[in-house]
Design a protein around this motif. Structure first.
Motif, PDB file in Angstrom:
ATOM      1  N   LEU A   3       1.121  -1.067  -0.092  1.00  0.00           N
ATOM      2  CA  LEU A   3       0.145   0.045  -0.118  1.00  0.00           C
ATOM      3  C   LEU A   3       0.724   1.204  -0.013  1.00  0.00           C
ATOM      4  O   LEU A   3       1.692   1.334   0.911  1.00  0.00           O
ATOM      5  CB  LEU A   3      -0.949  -0.054   1.031  1.00  0.00           C
ATOM      6  N   ARG A   4       0.769   1.970  -1.070  1.00  0.00           N
ATOM      7  CA  ARG A   4       1.726   3.320  -1.082  1.00  0.00           C
ATOM      8  C   ARG A   4       0.722   4.412  -0.631  1.00  0.00           C
ATOM      9  O   ARG A   4      -0.186   4.822  -1.347  1.00  0.00           O
ATOM     10  CB  ARG A   4       2.023   3.305  -2.406  1.00  0.00           C
ATOM     11  N   LEU A   5       1.225   5.320   0.428  1.00  0.00           N
ATOM     12  CA  LEU A   5       0.674   6.313   0.824  1.00  0.00           C
ATOM     13  C   LEU A   5       1.633   7.503   0.671  1.00  0.00           C
ATOM     14  O   LEU A   5       2.700   7.501   1.101  1.00  0.00           O
ATOM     15  CB  LEU A   5       0.472   6.224   2.343  1.00  0.00           C
ATOM     16  N   ALA A   6       0.976   8.536   0.074  1.00  0.00           N
ATOM     17  CA  ALA A   6       1.494   9.794   0.219  1.00  0.00           C
ATOM     18  C   ALA A   6       0.975  10.826   1.295  1.00  0.00           C
ATOM     19  O   ALA A   6      -0.176  10.883   1.422  1.00  0.00           O
ATOM     20  CB  ALA A   6       1.128  10.678  -1.237  1.00  0.00           C
ATOM     21  N   VAL A   7       1.995  11.383   1.951  1.00  0.00           N
ATOM     22  CA  VAL A   7       1.538  11.826   3.312  1.00  0.00           C
ATOM     23  C   VAL A   7       2.080  13.197   3.454  1.00  0.00           C
ATOM     24  O   VAL A   7       3.356  13.487   2.993  1.00  0.00           O
ATOM     25  CB  VAL A   7       2.131  11.175   4.661  1.00  0.00           C
ATOM     26  N   THR A   8       1.280  14.410   3.508  1.00  0.00           N
ATOM     27  CA  THR A   8       1.621  15.716   3.653  1.00  0.00           C
ATOM     28  C   THR A   8       2.279  16.192   4.928  1.00  0.00           C
ATOM     29  O   THR A   8       1.644  15.788   5.901  1.00  0.00           O
ATOM     30  CB  THR A   8       0.796  16.784   3.111  1.00  0.00           C
ATOM     31  N   GLY A   9       3.587  16.446   4.865  1.00  0.00           N
ATOM     32  CA  GLY A   9       4.284  16.819   6.238  1.00  0.00           C
ATOM     33  C   GLY A   9       5.418  16.039   6.335  1.00  0.00           C
ATOM     34  O   GLY A   9       5.456  14.995   5.815  1.00  0.00           O
ATOM     35  N   LEU A  36       7.251  20.695  -1.043  1.00  0.00           N
ATOM     36  CA  LEU A  36       5.718  20.973  -1.135  1.00  0.00           C
ATOM     37  C   LEU A  36       5.085  22.104   0.071  1.00  0.00           C
ATOM     38  O   LEU A  36       5.360  21.730   1.155  1.00  0.00           O
ATOM     39  CB  LEU A  36       4.875  19.492  -0.697  1.00  0.00           C
ATOM     40  N   ASP A  37       4.390  23.100  -0.504  1.00  0.00           N
ATOM     41  CA  ASP A  37       3.861  24.158   0.346  1.00  0.00           C
ATOM     42  C   ASP A  37       2.441  23.950   0.070  1.00  0.00           C
ATOM     43  O   ASP A  37       2.010  24.180  -0.997  1.00  0.00           O
ATOM     44  CB  ASP A  37       4.677  25.439  -0.126  1.00  0.00           C
ATOM     45  N   LEU A  38       1.539  23.632   1.146  1.00  0.00           N
ATOM     46  CA  LEU A  38       0.237  23.552   0.946  1.00  0.00           C
ATOM     47  C   LEU A  38      -0.427  24.891   0.378  1.00  0.00           C
ATOM     48  O   LEU A  38      -1.608  24.719  -0.471  1.00  0.00           O
ATOM     49  CB  LEU A  38      -0.539  23.256   2.211  1.00  0.00           C
ATOM     50  N   GLY A  39       0.172  25.642   0.506  1.00  0.00           N
ATOM     51  CA  GLY A  39      -0.327  27.018  -0.083  1.00  0.00           C
ATOM     52  C   GLY A  39      -0.118  27.085  -1.408  1.00  0.00           C
ATOM     53  O   GLY A  39      -0.848  28.436  -2.186  1.00  0.00           O
ATOM     54  N   LEU A  40       0.644  26.473  -2.161  1.00  0.00           N
ATOM     55  CA  LEU A  40       1.074  26.494  -3.630  1.00  0.00           C
ATOM     56  C   LEU A  40       0.365  25.713  -4.458  1.00  0.00           C
ATOM     57  O   LEU A  40       1.116  24.521  -4.512  1.00  0.00           O
ATOM     58  CB  LEU A  40       2.497  26.728  -3.633  1.00  0.00           C
ATOM     59  N   ARG A  41      -0.657  25.955  -5.114  1.00  0.00           N
ATOM     60  CA  ARG A  41      -1.311  24.827  -5.804  1.00  0.00           C
ATOM     61  C   ARG A  41      -0.340  23.952  -6.594  1.00  0.00           C
ATOM     62  O   ARG A  41      -0.477  22.627  -6.807  1.00  0.00           O
ATOM     63  CB  ARG A  41      -2.656  25.484  -6.548  1.00  0.00           C
ATOM     64  N   HIS A  42       0.397  24.637  -7.470  1.00  0.00           N
ATOM     65  CA  HIS A  42       1.122  23.996  -8.621  1.00  0.00           C
ATOM     66  C   HIS A  42       2.155  22.757  -7.766  1.00  0.00           C
ATOM     67  O   HIS A  42       2.329  21.835  -8.222  1.00  0.00           O
ATOM     68  CB  HIS A  42       1.757  24.765  -9.575  1.00  0.00           C
ATOM     69  N   ALA A  43       2.590  23.087  -6.625  1.00  0.00           N
ATOM     70  CA  ALA A  43       3.576  22.390  -5.929  1.00  0.00           C
ATOM     71  C   ALA A  43       2.908  21.089  -5.490  1.00  0.00           C
ATOM     72  O   ALA A  43       3.460  20.080  -5.372  1.00  0.00           O
ATOM     73  CB  ALA A  43       4.234  23.152  -4.813  1.00  0.00           C
ATOM     74  N   GLU A  88      -7.918  18.393  -4.660  1.00  0.00           N
ATOM     75  CA  GLU A  88      -7.737  18.508  -6.128  1.00  0.00           C
ATOM     76  C   GLU A  88      -6.875  17.560  -6.625  1.00  0.00           C
ATOM     77  O   GLU A  88      -7.083  17.046  -7.565  1.00  0.00           O
ATOM     78  CB  GLU A  88      -7.399  19.997  -6.596  1.00  0.00           C
ATOM     79  N   ALA A  89      -5.547  17.387  -5.917  1.00  0.00           N
ATOM     80  CA  ALA A  89      -4.687  16.405  -6.403  1.00  0.00           C
ATOM     81  C   ALA A  89      -5.092  14.802  -6.269  1.00  0.00           C
ATOM     82  O   ALA A  89      -4.962  14.016  -7.031  1.00  0.00           O
ATOM     83  CB  ALA A  89      -3.260  16.604  -5.594  1.00  0.00           C
TER      84      ALA A  89
END
Length: 296
Positions: A3-9, A36-43, A88-89
């Motif tokens: 199971l592959r999990l992407a985690v922010t932070g 990865l900055d949560l405030g930057l949509r493209h990032a 969105e991602a």
């Protein structure tokens, strides 16, 4: 099957707990600033797209509750807009999103634990930003689980347990607020639940397993109760005796108003997923003992 999990932070309590708790069949990719900055949509979109994941856990957040009162736009950019970017991602990748929210979406005025369908009413900038995040996720991506938790502590990062142990090294008495009630929650228990839920969401697309859920340690306490328990465990382990002076919220003013009632009802999570967290006193004892042993 992995199971592959992407985690922010990268360094938060829950992220650290997830990395420690993940079994061999779970691959965690932790993504945080500066990439990865949560405030930057493209990032957010680019980094999560390249992560190659089966599900996303949004554990990153702006958590400086008092500071948010003086910089509400920053809190909203990260917790509100940022959560929308992650959703969105996830929608673009067609994978489930597990998002951590907070008891601060409520005003704390109820005389019972809050249920998921109770009216929200945040009283501060932090709570408003987290509620905005919930709303943006719901609007963008239906395949989500929003998990409201509260009073998080762990062996990692800065938290109430570590603060009390530090104060107890030099003080005979500590004043702690006794008129706020909540559910102390160990980040390691949150991580265990997130791993179970992620497996289930990837395997089962049932709408009953989507939506808002509450996830806290079992049982309730005041901050003074938690402090008393911490000092009791520490004393039994050989630390000096520390008294707790029970004070009121008015005795300890803060820029952000804290909810008097932060208790959350976890029945929905137990009914839908069969997941319940351990009693807070049991988890707290494990955390305090670990911290004391690491100091030794």
């Amino acid at each position: 099957m992995t199971l592959r999990l992407a985690v922010t932070g990268l360094k938060g309590q829950v992220v650290s707990a997830l990395i420690e708790r993940a079994p061999k069949d779970v691959e965690i990719t932790a993504l945080g600033r500066p990439q990865l900055d949560l405030g930057l949509r493209h990032a957010v979109l680019a980094n999560l797209r390249h992560a190659g994941c089966d599900a996303i856990i949004n554990a990153a957040a702006y958590t400086a509750v008092d500071k948010a009162e003086s910089e509400p736009d920053v809190a909203m950019r990260i917790n509100g807009e940022g959560a929308g970017h992650v959703a969105e991602a996830a929608a673009g990748l067609k994978v489930p999103l597990l998002h951590l929210s907070t008891d601060y979406v409520f005003d704390g005025a109820l005389d019972r634990p809050y249920r998921e369908d109770d009216a929200t009413g945040p009283t501060g900038a932090y709570g408003r930003s987290k509620l905005a995040g919930e709303q943006r996720i719901a609007a963008v991506h239906g395949d989500h689980v929003i998990l409201r938790t509260a009073w998080v502590y762990s062996p990692f990062g800065a938290n109430f347990v570590k603060t009390m142990l530090r104060l107890g090294e030099t003080r005979d008495e500590v004043g702690v607020v006794a008129d706020q009630l909540g559910n102390p929650t160990d980040a390691l228990d949150i991580a265990d639940a997130l791993l179970l839920l992620a497996h289930r969401l990837v395997a089962d697309s049932s709408p009953d397993l989507r939506g808002v859920f509450h996830l806290t340690g079992a049982g309730e306490a005041s901050w003074a109760d938690v402090a008393q328990a911490i000092f009791s465990i520490a004393e039994k382990a050989g630390r000096r005796s520390v008294r707790v002076r029970r004070i009121t919220t008015a005795d300890y003013p803060t820029p952000a108003r804290r909810p008097a009632n932060s208790r959350l009802d976890n029945a929905k999570l137990a009914a839908r997923f069969g997941v319940s967290l351990p009693p807070w006193r049991k988890s707290l004892e494990g955390c305090v003992t670990r911290l004391l042993n690491s100091d030794a």
